[in-house]
Design a protein around this motif. Structure first.
Motif, short mmCIF file in Angstrom:
data_model
loop_
_atom_site.label_atom_id
_atom_site.label_comp_id
_atom_site.label_asym_id
_atom_site.label_seq_id
_atom_site.Cartn_x
_atom_site.Cartn_y
_atom_site.Cartn_z
N HIS A 54 0.82 -1.22 0.00
CA HIS A 54 0.00 0.00 0.00
C HIS A 54 0.85 1.27 0.00
O HIS A 54 0.44 2.30 0.53
CB HIS A 54 -0.95 0.02 1.19
CG HIS A 54 -1.88 -1.16 1.22
ND1 HIS A 54 -2.82 -1.41 0.24
CD2 HIS A 54 -1.99 -2.18 2.12
CE1 HIS A 54 -3.49 -2.52 0.53
NE2 HIS A 54 -3.01 -3.02 1.66
N GLY A 55 2.04 1.19 -0.59
CA GLY A 55 2.87 2.38 -0.70
C GLY A 55 3.74 2.66 0.50
O GLY A 55 4.26 3.76 0.63
N GLN A 75 9.62 6.25 1.78
CA GLN A 75 9.39 5.64 0.48
C GLN A 75 10.72 5.47 -0.25
O GLN A 75 11.37 6.46 -0.59
CB GLN A 75 8.42 6.50 -0.35
CG GLN A 75 8.00 5.87 -1.65
CD GLN A 75 7.27 4.55 -1.44
OE1 GLN A 75 6.48 4.42 -0.52
NE2 GLN A 75 7.56 3.57 -2.27
N ALA A 90 3.19 9.63 -8.57
CA ALA A 90 2.49 8.34 -8.59
C ALA A 90 2.47 7.71 -7.20
O ALA A 90 1.47 7.10 -6.79
CB ALA A 90 3.18 7.40 -9.58
N GLU A 91 3.58 7.84 -6.45
CA GLU A 91 3.62 7.31 -5.09
C GLU A 91 2.68 8.08 -4.16
O GLU A 91 2.05 7.51 -3.27
CB GLU A 91 5.05 7.35 -4.55
CG GLU A 91 5.99 6.39 -5.26
CD GLU A 91 5.56 4.93 -5.13
OE1 GLU A 91 4.96 4.57 -4.09
OE2 GLU A 91 5.83 4.16 -6.06
N ARG A 93 -0.15 9.45 -5.10
CA ARG A 93 -1.50 8.96 -5.41
C ARG A 93 -1.78 7.65 -4.68
O ARG A 93 -2.85 7.46 -4.10
CB ARG A 93 -1.65 8.76 -6.93
CG ARG A 93 -1.70 10.03 -7.73
CD ARG A 93 -2.21 9.80 -9.14
NE ARG A 93 -1.30 8.99 -9.95
CZ ARG A 93 -0.31 9.50 -10.69
NH1 ARG A 93 -0.08 10.81 -10.69
NH2 ARG A 93 0.46 8.71 -11.44
N LYS A 94 -0.80 6.77 -4.70
CA LYS A 94 -0.96 5.48 -4.04
C LYS A 94 -1.20 5.69 -2.53
O LYS A 94 -2.03 5.02 -1.92
CB LYS A 94 0.28 4.62 -4.25
CG LYS A 94 0.14 3.20 -3.74
CD LYS A 94 1.44 2.42 -3.84
CE LYS A 94 1.93 2.28 -5.26
NZ LYS A 94 3.14 1.42 -5.32
N SER A 98 -4.67 4.79 -0.42
CA SER A 98 -4.61 3.87 0.72
C SER A 98 -5.27 4.46 1.96
O SER A 98 -5.92 3.75 2.73
CB SER A 98 -3.16 3.49 1.02
OG SER A 98 -2.59 2.76 -0.04
N ASP A 144 -3.72 6.41 -14.31
CA ASP A 144 -3.14 5.46 -13.36
C ASP A 144 -4.24 4.53 -12.85
O ASP A 144 -5.28 4.97 -12.34
CB ASP A 144 -2.50 6.23 -12.20
CG ASP A 144 -1.68 5.33 -11.28
OD1 ASP A 144 -1.84 4.09 -11.34
OD2 ASP A 144 -0.90 5.88 -10.48
N VAL A 146 -4.35 2.85 -10.26
CA VAL A 146 -4.60 3.05 -8.83
C VAL A 146 -5.81 3.96 -8.63
O VAL A 146 -6.59 3.79 -7.69
CB VAL A 146 -3.35 3.66 -8.16
CG1 VAL A 146 -3.66 4.14 -6.75
CG2 VAL A 146 -2.21 2.64 -8.13
#
Length: 348
Positions: A54-55, A75, A90-91, A93-94, A98, A144, A146
């Motif tokens: 979940h990132g 991260q 992008a990370e 967004r993840k 979550s 994306d 996600v």
């Protein structure tokens, strides 16, 4: 001055080059070792990296509530090139997805960790309002999965959360800074070639015996009482005795010298280095101690002499061991009940 090939040392890559060579898994392990140096108040540091994380790669929990309380996300991105805004976005967004889906609460801080971070990403994160605006723009037009696999309601909640979030929570970390901080952890010595460290000043024995000295001091009292009878069978008489008093002072100085080494090892290196020295000395000392002696004094002197020439296993700590430490280690062993000087009544 000696010169020539025999005096040359083999080339060793710098810690920075070593880290650049890590694969993603090893890089996450390195980060897990480094994180506690940032905040010693973390209740726990845990690695989550892998499928279904979940990132979260490495989490630092500020409370016992873990992901339901205050926590920080580290991260990790180990790529051949520099970490860019597109990857970072992008990370993000993840992470927001979550939170919306209830996997964890919003972290207090989100740290991007990579060997190289693009200058443009650093500049963007240095302006939180700009970073938020760029993120929301990317979010609105992303394909994306996600985001696209969410329901419309979930997508709306992700967007709202992004709008409400202070983007100063997103920060990059410099590898040079990471290495400087990692060097303060015990893991440094096992991961990189250690550089000589300055050993702190030797502790001096306090005037009053501490509770932590009780056992080895009592062993010494038995030695003096056996050799000098009633003239040195209490601490008060020992202090006044022309030989016992000076001998006790020297043994206490040795004990505290070894205690200084133990604390240095505890703070600078992984667990077990001082214990290895204890075991090395005990291996020889116990055989010497098992010999037949008329007095405990003779056994003590023989053990101290043997400890002075005992070969120590080569470790990062052994280079710091001084002769006084070796004597002190014998008293640490006596303090732990692993050595005694006077035979008990009835023993053969």
């Amino acid at each position: 001055m000696l010169r020539g090939p025999a005096m040359q040392f083999p080339f060793m890559p710098s810690p920075k080059k070593i880290v650049f060579g890590y694969d993603p898994d090893e890089f996450e392990e390195f980060v897990k070792e480094w994180v506690p140096a940032l905040n010693p108040l973390y209740v726990r540091v845990e690695r989550h990296g892998g499928s279904g994380d979940h990132g979260i790669d490495v989490a630092g929990y500020r409370t016992k509530d873990g992901l339901e309380g205050s926590w920080d996300n580290y991260q990790c991105k180990r790529y051949k090139g520099a970490l860019s805004w597109s990857t970072a976005s992008a990370e993000m967004r993840k992470m927001f997805v979550s939170v919306v889906l209830g996997h964890f609460v919003l972290p207090t801080q989100y740290v991007f960790v990579a060997p190289v971070i693009a200058r443009t990403l650093r500049q963007t994160l240095a302006k939180p309002s700009k970073a938020r605006a760029m993120f929301l723009k990317d979010l609105a037009g992303t394909n994306d999965e996600v985001i696209t696999r969410l329901t419309k309601e979930e997508q709306r909640r992700v967007s709202e959360l992004g709008q409400q979030t202070d983007f100063s929570m997103f920060v990059p970390i410099d590898l040079d800074q990471m290495l400087a901080q990692h060097k303060t952890t015990p893991a440094w010595a096992t991961r990189f070639v250690d550089v000589p460290r300055e050993r702190p000043a030797i502790l001096q024995p306090p005037d009053q015996h501490s509770p932590g000295e009780a056992r080895y001091v009592q062993e010494l009292v038995k030695v003096y009482a056996e050799r000098w009878k009633n003239a040195a069978d209490t601490l008060e008489l020992i202090a006044q005795h022309p030989k016992a008093g000076d001998h006790m002072r020297r043994q206490r100085e040795a004990f505290y010298s070894a205690e200084s080494l133990r604390r240095f090892a505890r703070d600078a290196y992984p667990d077990g280095h001082f214990d290895a020295i204890l075991d090395d000395v005990h291996t020889i000392a116990v055989e010497v101690s098992d010999r037949t002696f008329t007095l405990g004094w003779d056994r003590l002197q023989a053990v101290l002499e043997a400890a002075g020439v005992t070969a120590l296993t080569e470790t990062v700590l052994s280079q710091y061991v001084r002769p006084l430490d070796r004597k002190g280690v014998c008293h640490h062993l006596a303090n732990d009940g692993r050595l005694t000087w006077c035979e008990a009544e009835g023993s053969e």
